[in-house]
Write a protein that holds these residues in place. Structure first.
Motif, PDB file in Angstrom:
ATOM      1  N   VAL A  53     -24.946 -62.422  47.432  1.00 24.22           N
ATOM      2  CA  VAL A  53     -23.673 -61.275  48.052  1.00 24.22           C
ATOM      3  C   VAL A  53     -25.087 -60.461  47.017  1.00 24.22           C
ATOM      4  CG1 VAL A  53     -21.548 -60.773  48.208  1.00 24.22           C
ATOM      5  CG2 VAL A  53     -22.370 -63.013  49.223  1.00 24.22           C
ATOM      6  N   PRO A  54     -24.757 -60.647  45.697  1.00 22.69           N
ATOM      7  CA  PRO A  54     -24.762 -59.038  44.940  1.00 22.69           C
ATOM      8  C   PRO A  54     -26.427 -59.151  46.032  1.00 22.69           C
ATOM      9  CG  PRO A  54     -24.163 -60.895  43.997  1.00 22.69           C
ATOM     10  CD  PRO A  54     -23.839 -61.463  45.097  1.00 22.69           C
ATOM     11  N   ALA A  55     -27.511 -59.782  46.395  1.00 25.28           N
ATOM     12  CA  ALA A  55     -28.551 -59.560  46.206  1.00 25.28           C
ATOM     13  C   ALA A  55     -28.315 -58.356  47.946  1.00 25.28           C
ATOM     14  CB  ALA A  55     -29.564 -60.472  47.336  1.00 25.28           C
ATOM     15  N   LEU A  56     -27.661 -58.478  48.123  1.00 31.33           N
ATOM     16  CA  LEU A  56     -27.570 -58.627  49.942  1.00 31.33           C
ATOM     17  C   LEU A  56     -26.724 -56.490  49.964  1.00 31.33           C
ATOM     18  CD1 LEU A  56     -25.779 -60.653  52.079  1.00 31.33           C
ATOM     19  CD2 LEU A  56     -27.759 -58.937  52.558  1.00 31.33           C
ATOM     20  N   HIS A  57     -25.863 -56.697  48.482  1.00 31.98           N
ATOM     21  CA  HIS A  57     -25.629 -55.637  48.036  1.00 31.98           C
ATOM     22  C   HIS A  57     -26.408 -54.387  47.330  1.00 31.98           C
ATOM     23  CE1 HIS A  57     -21.326 -55.691  48.162  1.00 31.98           C
ATOM     24  NE2 HIS A  57     -21.021 -56.503  47.577  1.00 31.98           N
ATOM     25  N   TYR A  58     -27.542 -54.995  46.614  1.00 28.35           N
ATOM     26  CA  TYR A  58     -28.332 -54.513  46.012  1.00 28.35           C
ATOM     27  C   TYR A  58     -29.699 -53.887  47.121  1.00 28.35           C
ATOM     28  CZ  TYR A  58     -32.322 -53.095  42.097  1.00 28.35           C
ATOM     29  OH  TYR A  58     -33.114 -52.926  41.661  1.00 28.35           O
ATOM     30  N   GLU A  59     -29.972 -54.406  48.198  1.00 29.73           N
ATOM     31  CA  GLU A  59     -31.303 -54.667  49.220  1.00 29.73           C
ATOM     32  C   GLU A  59     -31.281 -53.261  50.106  1.00 29.73           C
ATOM     33  OE1 GLU A  59     -34.766 -54.498  50.405  1.00 29.73           O
ATOM     34  OE2 GLU A  59     -34.058 -56.907  49.277  1.00 29.73           O
ATOM     35  N   VAL A  60     -31.900 -52.415  49.635  1.00 30.02           N
ATOM     36  CA  VAL A  60     -31.464 -51.326  50.615  1.00 30.02           C
ATOM     37  C   VAL A  60     -32.242 -51.139  51.625  1.00 30.02           C
ATOM     38  CG1 VAL A  60     -30.206 -49.759  48.509  1.00 30.02           C
ATOM     39  CG2 VAL A  60     -33.472 -50.444  49.017  1.00 30.02           C
ATOM     40  N   ASP A  61     -33.428 -51.511  51.797  1.00 30.32           N
ATOM     41  CA  ASP A  61     -34.188 -51.975  52.924  1.00 30.32           C
ATOM     42  C   ASP A  61     -33.182 -52.787  54.648  1.00 30.32           C
ATOM     43  OD1 ASP A  61     -36.288 -54.222  55.109  1.00 30.32           O
ATOM     44  OD2 ASP A  61     -36.962 -51.856  54.359  1.00 30.32           O
ATOM     45  N   ALA A  62     -33.455 -52.721  55.752  1.00 30.96           N
ATOM     46  CA  ALA A  62     -32.442 -52.961  56.388  1.00 30.96           C
ATOM     47  C   ALA A  62     -32.694 -54.662  57.385  1.00 30.96           C
ATOM     48  CB  ALA A  62     -32.362 -51.627  57.566  1.00 30.96           C
ATOM     49  N   GLN A  63     -34.264 -54.499  57.383  1.00 25.03           N
ATOM     50  CA  GLN A  63     -34.807 -55.145  57.732  1.00 25.03           C
ATOM     51  C   GLN A  63     -34.658 -56.788  57.061  1.00 25.03           C
ATOM     52  OE1 GLN A  63     -38.828 -54.936  59.093  1.00 25.03           O
ATOM     53  NE2 GLN A  63     -39.030 -56.904  60.278  1.00 25.03           N
ATOM     54  N   ARG A  64     -35.133 -56.300  55.335  1.00 20.13           N
ATOM     55  CA  ARG A  64     -34.681 -57.326  54.326  1.00 20.13           C
ATOM     56  C   ARG A  64     -33.071 -57.756  54.277  1.00 20.13           C
ATOM     57  NH1 ARG A  64     -39.174 -54.833  51.798  1.00 20.13           N
ATOM     58  NH2 ARG A  64     -37.469 -53.806  50.619  1.00 20.13           N
ATOM     59  N   LYS A  65     -32.228 -56.709  54.750  1.00 19.10           N
ATOM     60  CA  LYS A  65     -30.884 -57.059  54.096  1.00 19.10           C
ATOM     61  C   LYS A  65     -30.919 -58.511  55.517  1.00 19.10           C
ATOM     62  CE  LYS A  65     -27.758 -54.346  52.558  1.00 19.10           C
ATOM     63  NZ  LYS A  65     -27.043 -53.278  52.347  1.00 19.10           N
ATOM     64  N   GLU A  66     -30.947 -57.845  56.930  1.00 22.93           N
ATOM     65  CA  GLU A  66     -31.066 -58.311  57.999  1.00 22.93           C
ATOM     66  C   GLU A  66     -31.353 -60.283  57.612  1.00 22.93           C
ATOM     67  OE1 GLU A  66     -28.379 -59.837  60.835  1.00 22.93           O
ATOM     68  OE2 GLU A  66     -28.358 -57.703  60.374  1.00 22.93           O
ATOM     69  N   ALA A  67     -32.518 -59.909  57.352  1.00 26.97           N
ATOM     70  CA  ALA A  67     -33.195 -61.234  56.831  1.00 26.97           C
ATOM     71  C   ALA A  67     -32.421 -62.356  55.721  1.00 26.97           C
ATOM     72  CB  ALA A  67     -34.761 -61.247  56.599  1.00 26.97           C
ATOM     73  N   ILE A  68     -31.856 -61.488  54.986  1.00 29.20           N
ATOM     74  CA  ILE A  68     -31.277 -62.367  53.965  1.00 29.20           C
ATOM     75  C   ILE A  68     -29.946 -63.088  54.495  1.00 29.20           C
ATOM     76  CG2 ILE A  68     -29.815 -62.138  51.693  1.00 29.20           C
ATOM     77  CD1 ILE A  68     -32.020 -60.084  51.200  1.00 29.20           C
ATOM     78  N   LYS A  69     -29.076 -61.770  55.638  1.00 27.54           N
ATOM     79  CA  LYS A  69     -27.802 -62.445  56.433  1.00 27.54           C
ATOM     80  C   LYS A  69     -27.843 -64.336  56.817  1.00 27.54           C
ATOM     81  CE  LYS A  69     -25.120 -57.920  56.285  1.00 27.54           C
ATOM     82  NZ  LYS A  69     -24.611 -56.670  57.160  1.00 27.54           N
ATOM     83  N   VAL A  70     -29.279 -64.018  57.955  1.00 28.89           N
ATOM     84  CA  VAL A  70     -29.609 -64.998  58.285  1.00 28.89           C
ATOM     85  C   VAL A  70     -29.476 -65.847  57.502  1.00 28.89           C
ATOM     86  CG1 VAL A  70     -31.249 -66.471  59.898  1.00 28.89           C
ATOM     87  CG2 VAL A  70     -30.625 -63.333  60.425  1.00 28.89           C
ATOM     88  N   LYS A  71     -30.153 -66.011  56.204  1.00 30.94           N
ATOM     89  CA  LYS A  71     -30.526 -67.294  55.646  1.00 30.94           C
ATOM     90  C   LYS A  71     -28.757 -67.650  55.152  1.00 30.94           C
ATOM     91  CE  LYS A  71     -35.129 -68.080  55.321  1.00 30.94           C
ATOM     92  NZ  LYS A  71     -35.265 -69.934  55.811  1.00 30.94           N
ATOM     93  N   VAL A  72     -28.127 -66.429  54.864  1.00 25.47           N
ATOM     94  CA  VAL A  72     -27.047 -67.158  54.389  1.00 25.47           C
ATOM     95  C   VAL A  72     -26.693 -67.722  55.263  1.00 25.47           C
ATOM     96  CG1 VAL A  72     -24.606 -65.710  53.722  1.00 25.47           C
ATOM     97  CG2 VAL A  72     -26.464 -65.054  52.361  1.00 25.47           C
ATOM     98  N   GLY A  73     -26.057 -67.110  56.686  1.00 25.61           N
ATOM     99  CA  GLY A  73     -25.487 -67.787  57.605  1.00 25.61           C
ATOM    100  C   GLY A  73     -26.118 -69.646  57.942  1.00 25.61           C
TER     101      GLY A  73
END
Length: 439
Positions: free
Chosen positions: A280-300
């Motif tokens: 979750v902090p990694a998502l807060h820190y990430e500014v690139d939309a594509q990388r943020k979405e990839a992290i969200k998929v992995k989190v799910g």
């Protein structure tokens, strides 16, 4: 200093436009550079006639500190100028407004959002304050002043901790603790010896209430220290968004997968939960939309596997609880002549019952009961003489601690999932102007 309705001052190289706010000594304007870049900045205009000797020294200290600081959570000082009337601090512009405006726009902030702001505070100015230099000097709004500033007119850096408490109180409850209808009422509240009472609503975690009470301690000698503030579990600096968050989350996931493959479901579940605390902090820190979405998929994906493991571990835990019933009943029988011990064990039984029926967020009630009974049982264990009852009590405490830790992980996992899903809706990506620019 420019008053409402007056035209902003003129400054070479910049066009000053709307007024962003004003404080005791300064007014802050939005401005544009006249250069080709048309850079947007915030210009803090300090009227020379409003400054006494102490104020000038304070301003020079602020300039000296900010000149050498480059930090993502501190407004950058780009340059400064002066003329016959004003001193101008040319600062980074933050489009989200100041923290006060952010709070007022939302009325109150969820606890997890308030924590993000608490993690971003920086106390670098505090080391430059001398208690002797501060004698008889009052700065800022009385709403945020520590009582010793008004009552004793002598203070040190610990007043910053009181102010942090006021800001956190206002963020969580929508108004500062000394909110008043008149200055006389405000002064009476500041000079009172009554402890600050926290409203019962909205409900807050035990750690959050503990931190608020320790920050808003009237006696500075009993107020939480800087060291304890930064180490406090609610502030949780370990999980502050940073460039390392994703790497730490990934390392924990690798361990979780390994334990999962080995069939150690309890360890795997714990590691998945710990990994989510960093995702979750990694998502807060990430500014690139594509990388943020990839992290969200992995989190799910990791949340889904953690939920499967949770069902397995819960079933196993229920079996262990049943196996310990006879020892638990024996301990209760041996505690008949000790009312405090019996009462604590009753709370433990209530916690177990609450855990069995908990669903969709009810785990927090069970955790609160576990923590309450453990505080009492640990005190009783220290006073219990060696013998069969002490051995049983020690074993029961270990079991209860394990249950409490398990519930903590489940609560964090659920909150991490919700936060990951609703991160963009909270508006935390907005840039917020530090309120210290309005001194």
């Amino acid at each position: 200093m420019a008053r409402p309705g007056w035209a902003p001052p003129r400054l070479d190289g910049f066009v000053l436009t709307e007024r962003l706010g004003s404080g005791t000594y300064a007014t802050v304007y939005k401005a544009y550079s006249k250069k080709d870049t048309r850079e947007v900045v915030a210009i803090k205009c300090v009227a020379k006639k409003s400054l006494n000797k102490a104020s000038v020294e304070n301003l020079l200290t602020e300039i000296e500190i900010l000149k050498g600081i480059r930090h993502p959570h501190i407004v950058q000082l780009k340059d400064f100028q002066w003329d016959s009337d004003n001193i101008y601090l040319i600062m980074e512009f933050c489009a989200g407004g100041d923290l006060s405006r952010f709070i007022h726009a939302r009325r109150i902030l969820p606890e997890k959002v308030a924590r993000v702001f608490m993690q971003q505070l920086d106390f670098g100015f505090a080391q430059h304050m001398s208690p002797w230099d501060e004698k008889h000097v009052l700065r800022g709004s009385p709403l945020y002043m520590a009582p010793e500033m008004v009552c004793q007119r002598q203070y040190d850096a610990r007043v910053d901790l009181w102010s942090v408490g006021v800001i956190l109180y206002e963020a969580l409850f929508g108004k500062p603790p000394f909110a008043s209808r008149s200055f006389l009422e405000l002064e009476e509240k500041i000079r009172s010896n009554r402890a600050i009472e926290l409203p019962s609503r909205p409900p807050l975690s035990r750690d959050c209430r503990d931190l608020l009470n320790r920050l808003l301690e009237r006696d500075p000698t009993r107020r939480i220290s800087f060291q304890d503030f930064f180490a406090h579990p609610w502030v949780d600096l370990e999980h502050m968004p940073s460039g390392e968050s994703l790497a730490r989350a990934t390392a924990l996931v690798v361990q979780a997968v390994q334990k999962d493959q080995e069939g150690d479901t309890t360890a795997a579940l714990s590691l998945y939960c710990k990994a989510l605390d960093f995702f979750v902090p990694a998502l807060h820190y990430e500014v690139d939309a594509q990388r943020k979405e990839a992290i969200k998929v992995k989190v799910g994906q990791y949340v889904a596997r953690a939920e499967e493991l949770k069902a397995i571990v819960t079933s196993s835990n229920q079996a262990l609880l049943q196996q310990g019933t006879s020892a638990r009943e024996l301990l209760r029988e041996m505690a008949r002549e000790k009312p405090r011990l019996l009462a604590a064990l009753e709370v433990a039984a209530a916690a177990m019952a609450k855990e069995e029926e908990a669903s969709g967020g009810g785990e927090q009630d069970a955790l609160d009961l576990y923590q309450h009974c453990l505080e009492e049982l640990l005190l009783l264990l220290a006073a219990e003489p060696a013998g069969r009852r002490r051995d049983l009590l020690h074993t029961e405490i270990q079991n209860l601690m394990a249950r409490a830790e398990y519930l903590k992980e489940q609560i964090k996992m659920r909150e991490s999932r919700w936060e990951a899903e609703g991160l963009d809706r909270e508006g935390l990506s907005e840039s917020v102007q530090s309120s210290c620019t309005l001194q």
